[in-house]
Design an enzyme around this catalytic site. Structure first.
Site, PDB file in Angstrom:
ATOM      1  N   HIS A 231      50.021  83.404  80.280  1.00  0.00           N
ATOM      2  CA  HIS A 231      49.507  82.121  79.472  1.00  0.00           C
ATOM      3  C   HIS A 231      49.937  80.929  80.242  1.00  0.00           C
ATOM      4  O   HIS A 231      49.035  79.967  80.426  1.00  0.00           O
ATOM      5  CB  HIS A 231      50.456  82.164  78.096  1.00  0.00           C
ATOM      6  CG  HIS A 231      50.035  81.189  77.072  1.00  0.00           C
ATOM      7  ND1 HIS A 231      49.641  81.466  76.107  1.00  0.00           N
ATOM      8  CD2 HIS A 231      50.382  79.989  77.101  1.00  0.00           C
ATOM      9  CE1 HIS A 231      49.435  80.401  75.355  1.00  0.00           C
ATOM     10  NE2 HIS A 231      50.067  79.233  75.999  1.00  0.00           N
ATOM     11  N   GLU A 232      50.996  80.959  80.716  1.00  0.00           N
ATOM     12  CA  GLU A 232      51.475  79.780  81.481  1.00  0.00           C
ATOM     13  C   GLU A 232      50.801  79.391  82.879  1.00  0.00           C
ATOM     14  O   GLU A 232      50.428  78.377  82.930  1.00  0.00           O
ATOM     15  CB  GLU A 232      53.006  79.655  81.776  1.00  0.00           C
ATOM     16  CG  GLU A 232      53.726  79.930  80.662  1.00  0.00           C
ATOM     17  CD  GLU A 232      53.361  78.954  79.330  1.00  0.00           C
ATOM     18  OE1 GLU A 232      52.994  77.805  79.569  1.00  0.00           O
ATOM     19  OE2 GLU A 232      53.835  79.517  78.264  1.00  0.00           O
TER      20      GLU A 232
ATOM     21  N   HIS B  52      47.537  77.616  82.260  1.00  0.00           N
ATOM     22  CA  HIS B  52      47.728  76.052  82.036  1.00  0.00           C
ATOM     23  C   HIS B  52      47.871  75.588  83.450  1.00  0.00           C
ATOM     24  O   HIS B  52      47.447  74.349  83.822  1.00  0.00           O
ATOM     25  CB  HIS B  52      49.111  75.785  81.236  1.00  0.00           C
ATOM     26  CG  HIS B  52      49.028  75.951  79.689  1.00  0.00           C
ATOM     27  ND1 HIS B  52      47.946  75.900  79.202  1.00  0.00           N
ATOM     28  CD2 HIS B  52      50.026  76.720  79.241  1.00  0.00           C
ATOM     29  CE1 HIS B  52      47.937  76.297  77.891  1.00  0.00           C
ATOM     30  NE2 HIS B  52      49.407  76.671  77.739  1.00  0.00           N
TER      31      HIS B  52
END
Length: 229
Positions: free
Chosen positions: A108-109, A112
């Site tokens: 998820h990170e 980003h």
């Protein structure tokens, strides 16, 4: 919606209390041996070395000139329970106790981070940019996989994946920005279709580890494919 210079507390930094104080000195032997930090570091290393999601994202960023390294770009920090992790474009974080959870949070990170690498993302002043990256992260990280949704007792048939992505993106925005639910819903709706259909660098929605392995294999073989054109 006023998108100009939100207050610093709107950025979600208050969700990581360890940044203000800690029982052990940062980097001390006591911290590495007697806190959850050591377990976090082990799970983080395992995720980066074995998860096809993470390996593809790390490879894609490296090929774009934005290499990411565990010791330089990741930080295991206590969270207040509202979030499991976070991406900080200026300086990421953790409320994780299982390897599968660590794998999802790292992915998820990294999504980003990938978005930050490939585009001029204005995380602090443009809510559309933030919403788009949150939609992509929820869609591509496995957050909304069938297995995870069943474990949360969330069931649905028609466009359930889309609704899960929409809901998790909305919650992420509300966790780190002081905006009303109506404002957050409006900006998510405005960018949803475009950002949901942006599958870079996977080329597809990796609904499970098998899909992610196929995407990683395609990425690894990309040079061989173009050489034969």
């Amino acid at each position: 919606m006023d998108q100009n210079k939100p207050q610093e507390e709107d950025y979600g930094y208050n969700l990581f209390p360890e940044r203000n104080s800690g029982k052990f000195q940062k980097g001390s032997i006591a911290e590495s041996l007697f806190t959850f930090n050591h377990k976090c570091q082990v799970m983080l290393q395992f995720a980066m070395e074995t998860s096809p999601y993470a390996k593809l994202l790390l490879g894609a960023m490296k090929s774009s000139g934005c290499a990411v390294y565990k010791d330089r770009h990741f930080s295991c920090e206590d969270c207040d329970g509202t979030v499991s992790g976070g991406f900080d474009a200026t300086s990421s974080q953790n409320n994780i106790h299982q390897q599968s959870h660590m794998n999802r949070v790292v992915t998820h990170e990294l999504i980003h981070a990938f978005d930050h690498c490939r585009a001029h993302v204005d995380w602090f002043n443009n809510f559309k940019h933030l919403a788009c990256s949150e939609i992509r992260a929820a869609n591509l990280s496995g957050d909304c996989s069938f297995h995870n949704e069943v474990s949360r007792f969330n069931f649905g048939l028609r466009k359930h994946h889309q609704e899960c992505v929409r809901g998790r993106a909305l919650r992420s925005i509300l966790a780190v920005r002081k905006v009303s639910r109506e404002e957050a819903e409006k900006v998510v709706d405005e960018v949803f279709d475009t950002c949901f259909n942006d599958h870079a660098p996977f080329g597809r929605i990796p609904h499970d580890k098998k899909d992610a392995n196929f995407a990683y294999r395609d990425f690894e073989n990309r040079d061989r494919y173009y050489a034969n054109l």
